[in-house]
Motif scaffolding. Structure first.
Motif, short mmCIF file in Angstrom:
data_model
loop_
_atom_site.label_atom_id
_atom_site.label_comp_id
_atom_site.label_asym_id
_atom_site.label_seq_id
_atom_site.Cartn_x
_atom_site.Cartn_y
_atom_site.Cartn_z
N PRO A 60 0.93 -1.23 -0.23
CA PRO A 60 -0.31 0.01 0.07
C PRO A 60 0.56 1.44 0.32
N ALA A 61 2.19 1.14 1.02
CA ALA A 61 2.90 2.91 1.15
C ALA A 61 2.85 2.54 -0.33
N ALA A 62 3.76 1.87 -1.68
CA ALA A 62 4.45 1.32 -2.54
C ALA A 62 3.26 2.48 -3.56
N ALA A 63 2.37 2.39 -3.58
CA ALA A 63 0.67 2.80 -4.35
C ALA A 63 0.13 4.13 -4.00
N GLY A 64 0.99 4.06 -2.88
CA GLY A 64 0.71 5.93 -2.06
C GLY A 64 -0.84 5.28 -1.77
N GLN A 65 -1.12 4.24 -0.49
CA GLN A 65 -2.61 4.17 -0.21
C GLN A 65 -2.87 3.65 1.35
N LEU A 66 -1.83 4.29 1.42
CA LEU A 66 -1.77 3.87 3.10
C LEU A 66 -2.59 4.97 3.76
N PHE A 67 -2.65 6.42 3.36
CA PHE A 67 -3.68 6.83 4.40
C PHE A 67 -5.15 7.61 4.76
N SER A 68 -5.59 6.37 4.27
CA SER A 68 -7.44 6.68 3.87
C SER A 68 -7.46 5.61 5.20
N ARG A 69 -8.61 5.73 6.09
CA ARG A 69 -9.38 4.99 6.97
C ARG A 69 -9.45 3.76 6.85
N HIS A 70 -9.81 3.23 5.38
CA HIS A 70 -10.29 2.01 4.66
C HIS A 70 -8.65 1.37 5.15
N ALA A 71 -7.68 1.95 4.71
CA ALA A 71 -6.44 0.91 4.72
C ALA A 71 -5.68 1.06 6.02
N LEU A 72 -6.00 1.73 7.06
CA LEU A 72 -4.83 1.80 8.06
C LEU A 72 -6.14 0.50 9.01
N THR A 73 -7.33 0.46 8.40
CA THR A 73 -8.00 -0.53 9.72
C THR A 73 -7.94 -1.35 9.15
N GLN A 74 -7.94 -1.90 7.45
CA GLN A 74 -7.40 -3.06 6.94
C GLN A 74 -6.00 -3.13 7.24
N ALA A 182 5.10 -8.75 2.69
CA ALA A 182 5.24 -8.02 2.10
C ALA A 182 3.83 -7.76 0.85
N MET A 183 3.19 -8.47 0.37
CA MET A 183 2.04 -9.19 -0.40
C MET A 183 0.61 -8.59 0.14
N VAL A 184 0.67 -9.46 1.13
CA VAL A 184 -0.85 -9.29 2.27
C VAL A 184 -1.39 -8.41 2.13
N GLY A 185 -0.80 -7.15 2.33
CA GLY A 185 -1.01 -5.94 1.98
C GLY A 185 -1.85 -5.59 1.00
N GLY A 186 -0.41 -5.52 0.27
CA GLY A 186 -1.59 -4.82 -1.10
C GLY A 186 -2.87 -6.43 -1.38
N LEU A 187 -2.95 -7.69 -1.11
CA LEU A 187 -4.06 -8.01 -1.15
C LEU A 187 -5.18 -7.43 -0.69
N ALA A 188 -5.17 -7.50 0.92
CA ALA A 188 -5.76 -6.94 1.16
C ALA A 188 -6.88 -6.10 0.60
N LEU A 189 -5.75 -5.15 0.37
CA LEU A 189 -6.68 -3.82 -0.35
C LEU A 189 -6.93 -3.75 -1.60
N GLY A 190 -6.43 -5.09 -2.87
CA GLY A 190 -7.18 -5.04 -3.91
C GLY A 190 -6.04 -4.40 -4.71
#
Length: 327
Positions: A60-74, A182-190
Motif C-alpha cells: 500500500p505504501a508503494a502504491a500511495g494508498q496508505l493513509f485512508s481510514r479503510h486502508a489503515l483499518t484493514q 510484503a504481499m498481504v497488504g496489497g491483497l487486502a486492499l486489492g
C-alpha cells in the motif's frame, strides 16, 4: 523486677507449632499461575519478531494508498492476523522441539522447554490460532488474504518439520515468508503488485536472510554445536555468493523501477524516483559491511544498532514517499 526465663529448645518448638496453627496457610493464588502461563505463551509468540510484520504496509505504501481510514483499518487487522499466524508457528515449533531445547544451553530457557507452558497447551493454542486466523481473514478481509495466511502457516510448519534440514530450500522458505508479509497488504486492499516490487522485495529479503546465515556460519566456525544443524553443510563461500547475488538483483530491480519512466520528471519538484536510487544503493552497501564482517544478525537489530544505516534508511524512505506522492 522479675526476669523471664529463657525458653528451652522444646518450648520454642512447641510455640512455633502453635503460631503456625493459628496463622492461616498461604496458598498461591490461581490467577498468578494463570498469569505465568499467559506470560509464557506471550514469550513463546516472540514479541520481538512482530516488527517483521510491519512489512504488510509495504505494497500500500508503494502504491500511495496508505493513509485512508479503510486502508489503515484493514492493515491493522492484517497485521494482527499475520502476527497470530506467526505465533501459531512458534508455539507448535517450540512444543515439537521441547525435548531437544531442554538440552540446549540457551533454548532450555524457552517457556515450553522450561515447563512454564505445558506441551499440550502449546499445541492446542498454536493449532487454534493456525485455524482461527485464516478463518477470520476470510470473514473480515478477503479470501485471497485467507489463502495466503493458510499457505504461510502450512509452509512454515513444513519448514519446522523437515524443510529446515534441506539445503537451499530453507533459505527460500524463510525468504518467501518475508515476501508474503510484503504481499498481504496489497491483497487486502486489492492493489496490483508490481513486478519490480516483487523482485526488489524478494531478493532484498534473500539478501538479509543469507547474510544472517553467513554471519551465523562465520561466528560458529571452529566451534562445536552449531545453533542450526544445516550450517555445517553450507560453506561460508557459498553463503557469501548468495547474499552478494541477491543484493545485486535487488539493486537492479529497484533501479529498473526508478528509471521506468525514462528518468524524466513530470510534476515533481525533483526527480525523487531517480534520486532514491542513491539512498537505496548506499543502504545496501552499508548493510553489506556488516554481512561481510559476519555481524549481520537480525535485520532490525542491525538497522537500530548502526546510526548511519538508520539515517540512510530514513532518507531513502522520505525520497521514496515523495516519489510515490509525485510531489
Amino acid at each position: 523486677m522479675t526476669e523471664t526465663a529463657p525458653l528451652t529448645k522444646g518450648a520454642r518448638i512447641r510455640e512455633t507449632g502453635l503460631l503456625e496453627q493459628r496463622t492461616p496457610p498461604r496458598h498461591p493464588a490461581p490467577p498468578r499461575r494463570r498469569g505465568a502461563l499467559l506470560g509464557g505463551l506471550l514469550r513463546t509468540a516472540r514479541p520481538k519478531q512482530w516488527v517483521k510484520n510491519v512489512l504488510v504496509v509495504a505494497a500500500p505504501a508503494a502504491a500511495g494508498q496508505l493513509f485512508s481510514r479503510h486502508a489503515l483499518t484493514q492493515l491493522t487487522l492484517v497485521f494482527a492476523l499475520f502476527t497470530a499466524c506467526a505465533a501459531a508457528v512458534y508455539l507448535i515449533n517450540d512444543a515439537r522441539d521441547a525435548d531437544a531445547d531442554r538440552a540446549h544451553p540457551t533454548k532450555r530457557h524457552r517457556p515450553v522447554a522450561a515447563g512454564q507452558v505445558p506441551v499440550p497447551v502449546a499445541y492446542a493454542v498454536g493449532g487454534a490460532l493456525a485455524v482461527l486466523a485464516p478463518a477470520a481473514a476470510a470473514w473480515l478481509t478477503s479470501p485471497f488474504v485467507s489463502a495466503l495466511l493458510t499457505a504461510y502457516v502450512g509452509m512454515q510448519l513444513a519448514y519446522c518439520v523437515s524443510l529446515k534440514h534441506v539445503l537451499v530450500v530453507d533459505l527460500v522458505v524463510v525468504t518467501t515468508g518475508f515476501l508474503m508479509r510484503a504481499m498481504v497488504g496489497g491483497l487486502a486492499l486489492g492493489i496490483p503488485l508490481s513486478r519490480w516490487f516483487l523482485i526488489t522485495t524478494g531478493f532484498g529479503a534473500l539478501f538479509m536472510v543469507s547474510a544472517k546465515r553467513y554471519s551465523e556460519a562465520v561466528q560458529m566456525a571452529g566451534k562445536a554445536g552449531a545453533t542450526r544443524a544445516l550450517l555445517t553443510e553450507y560453506t561460508t563461500g557459498y553463503l557469501r555468493f548468495v547474499w552478494q547475488l541477491a543484493a545485486g538483483v535487488a539493486v537492479l530491480g529497484y533501479c529498473l523501477w526508478a528509471l521506468e519512466e525514462g528518468g524524466v520528471p513530470h510534476t515533481s519538484v525533483l526527480p525523487w524516483r531517480q534520486l532514491s536510487m542513491v539512498a537505496f544503493i548506499l543502504a545496501v552497501l552499508r548493510y553489506a559491511v556488516f554481512a561481510d564482517r559476519g555481524t549481520a544478525g537480525e535485520p532490525e537489530e542491525v538497522v537500530l544498532r548502526d546510526r548511519a544505516l538508520a539515517l540512510i534508511g530514513l532518507v531513502w524512505l522520505a525520497m521514496y514517499g515523495l516519489a510515490v506522492a509525485n510531489w
